[in-house]
Design a protein around this motif. Structure first.
Motif, short mmCIF file in Angstrom:
data_model
loop_
_atom_site.label_atom_id
_atom_site.label_comp_id
_atom_site.label_asym_id
_atom_site.label_seq_id
_atom_site.Cartn_x
_atom_site.Cartn_y
_atom_site.Cartn_z
N TYR A 102 32.46 71.29 45.49
CA TYR A 102 32.53 69.92 44.98
C TYR A 102 33.84 69.30 45.44
N ILE A 103 33.99 68.00 45.24
CA ILE A 103 35.23 67.31 45.58
C ILE A 103 35.52 66.29 44.49
N PRO A 104 36.78 66.20 44.03
CA PRO A 104 37.09 65.17 43.04
C PRO A 104 36.94 63.78 43.66
N LEU A 105 36.51 62.83 42.88
CA LEU A 105 36.28 61.47 43.35
C LEU A 105 37.48 60.88 44.08
N PHE A 125 37.74 62.29 47.48
CA PHE A 125 36.62 61.81 48.30
C PHE A 125 36.93 60.42 48.85
N ILE A 126 37.46 59.55 47.99
CA ILE A 126 37.77 58.19 48.44
C ILE A 126 38.88 58.22 49.49
N LYS A 127 39.85 59.13 49.33
CA LYS A 127 40.89 59.26 50.35
C LYS A 127 40.28 59.70 51.69
N LEU A 128 39.29 60.58 51.63
CA LEU A 128 38.60 61.04 52.84
C LEU A 128 37.96 59.88 53.61
N LEU A 129 37.51 58.87 52.88
CA LEU A 129 36.82 57.74 53.51
C LEU A 129 37.77 56.86 54.31
N ARG A 161 28.50 53.49 36.86
CA ARG A 161 29.90 53.11 37.04
C ARG A 161 30.81 54.28 36.65
N GLU A 162 31.81 54.55 37.50
CA GLU A 162 32.74 55.65 37.24
C GLU A 162 34.16 55.21 37.54
N HIS A 163 35.09 55.56 36.64
CA HIS A 163 36.49 55.18 36.82
C HIS A 163 37.42 56.40 36.88
N ARG A 164 36.88 57.60 36.70
CA ARG A 164 37.72 58.80 36.65
C ARG A 164 37.91 59.41 38.04
N LYS A 204 33.85 65.13 39.37
CA LYS A 204 33.43 66.04 40.44
C LYS A 204 32.19 65.51 41.14
N LEU A 205 32.26 65.49 42.46
CA LEU A 205 31.11 65.07 43.27
C LEU A 205 30.55 66.31 43.95
N TYR A 206 29.23 66.40 43.96
CA TYR A 206 28.55 67.54 44.56
C TYR A 206 27.67 67.05 45.70
N PRO A 207 27.35 67.94 46.66
CA PRO A 207 26.44 67.54 47.74
C PRO A 207 25.18 66.89 47.17
N GLY A 208 24.80 65.77 47.75
CA GLY A 208 23.63 65.04 47.27
C GLY A 208 24.02 63.82 46.44
N ASP A 209 25.25 63.81 45.90
CA ASP A 209 25.70 62.64 45.14
C ASP A 209 25.90 61.44 46.06
N THR A 210 25.60 60.27 45.54
CA THR A 210 25.76 59.03 46.27
C THR A 210 26.90 58.24 45.65
N VAL A 211 27.83 57.80 46.49
CA VAL A 211 28.98 57.03 46.02
C VAL A 211 28.94 55.66 46.67
N GLU A 212 28.88 54.64 45.83
CA GLU A 212 28.82 53.27 46.32
C GLU A 212 30.17 52.60 46.06
N VAL A 213 30.85 52.21 47.14
CA VAL A 213 32.14 51.54 47.01
C VAL A 213 31.92 50.07 47.33
#
Length: 74
Positions: A13-16, A19-23, A47-50, A54-63
């Motif tokens: 997994y990767i913390p949110l 993950f955003i830094k990776l982008l 909606r998530e602010h934390r 934890k993000l797992y494979p298959g999760d979708t993140v909309e920025v």
């Protein structure tokens, strides 16, 4: 509909925040923190602010105004 970008991770997994830094869409960890506090992102439609969420494979993140990214296993 445009293609969602797959973002591979090498861990379970990767913390949110990480993950955003990776982008490479926000310049610093401080900006990531402020962005999440003020605006947040959508994870699997919720909606998530934390930063530590934890993000797992298959999760979708909309920025907002940037795009939709899918966590995938490396």
């Amino acid at each position: 509909m445009h293609e969602h970008e797959q973002i591979p991770i090498s861990t379970d997994y990767i913390p949110l925040g990480q993950f955003i830094k990776l982008l490479n869409v926000l310049d610093s960890g401080g900006m990531v923190k402020a962005y999440l506090q003020d605006i947040g992102v959508l994870i699997n439609g919720e909606r998530e602010h934390r930063r530590g969420r934890k993000l797992y494979p298959g999760d979708t993140v909309e920025v907002e105004d940037i795009g939709t990214f899918i966590v995938s296993k490396e």
